[in-house]
Design an enzyme around this catalytic site. Structure first.
Site: not given
Length: 255
Positions: A45, A47, A70, A72, A74, A141, A159, A228, A253
């Site tokens: 956590d 990191a 983690e 994180w 910006s 990468w 999503q 897609k 597919w």
């Protein structure tokens, strides 16, 4: 008592990892979690709060099957409207630099992909192809060290599972989406996971991005899966492709 190695998080004490007795206690605790409790994997956590060389030592001593940090950071934004930059190379490079400094023994959460994806699905799907024609996150990468996700306990987005579950990298599912959001979400995620497993899509799978415009993103992965997302109309031209699953603004597919 030593100089701080990273950022401060004011909700917890600032542990001095440079002290040998501190590292000894942490390693002992990790070994206990690993051997006595039975955890196989570790998540490090916040990191950014300590030097990644300590993560290297902790992983090498406790020997988890898998570990992820983690880191994180910006994303890059441009004024005056604070719009997400198209080019996030420096952002993903900072995450990759952290992985390198762990001696490459730990993976990292792909916050670059998360940040881009949550904007891309708002009608900016062109963001999902970088200037070299690759995925724009860490997975573009260094996919074998990129843990992709669309939400965790401190972020917000609903999503993107079609993207991360068909793409290289190491995708993760948010507990709430899988267990608490009803059968519809659960069953769609299960179908996508099943396709990934049956078609042997893995962290180093090869990807060819076929379309990336405002309302359409399409890709071929390992020549085993096509997918897609978006409102745009698209399907593979070869008749050997079979529709595996579809839903709101997405389709997948396989052959």
């Amino acid at each position: 008592g030593s100089r701080s190695y990273g950022d401060n998080f004011h909700g917890v004490p600032n542990i001095d990892h440079s002290q040998a007795f501190v590292r000894k206690d942490i390693i002992g605790w990790l070994k206990w979690l690993r051997k006595t409790i039975g955890f196989q994997d570790f998540r490090f956590d916040f990191a950014k709060g300590y030097d990644p060389k300590f993560v290297k030592e902790y992983v090498e001593e406790s020997k988890p099957v898998f570990s992820v940090g983690e880191y994180w950071d910006s994303c890059n934004y441009a004024g005056p409207d604070y719009r997400l930059d198209y080019n996030q190379d420096s952002h993903r490079q900072r995450i990759i630099k952290w992985i390198d400094k762990t001696g490459q023994v730990s993976a990292a959460f792909d916050f670059t992909t998360k940040g881009i994806l949550q904007e891309a699905v708002k009608g900016q799907l062109w963001r999902l192809r970088d200037s070299q024609g690759k995925p724009p996150g860490v997975l573009g990468w260094w996919p074998s060290r990129a843990v992709t996700f669309i939400e965790n306990h401190v972020t917000g987005s609903t999503q993107g599972y079609v993207y991360i579950l068909t793409h290289p990298g190491i995708p993760t599912i948010f507990y709430d989406h899988f267990y608490d959001w009803g059968n519809s979400y659960h069953d769609q995620i299960v179908k996508l996971m099943d396709i990934r497993c049956r078609q042997d899509i893995h962290s180093r799978s090869k990807i060819k991005i076929l379309e990336a415009r405002s309302n359409l993103y399409a890709a071929n992965i390992d020549d085993k899966v096509c997918m897609k997302i978006g409102d745009g109309s698209w399907c593979p031209s070869d008749r050997e492709w079979i529709l595996a699953t579809s839903g709101n603004r997405y389709a997948v597919w396989h052959k």
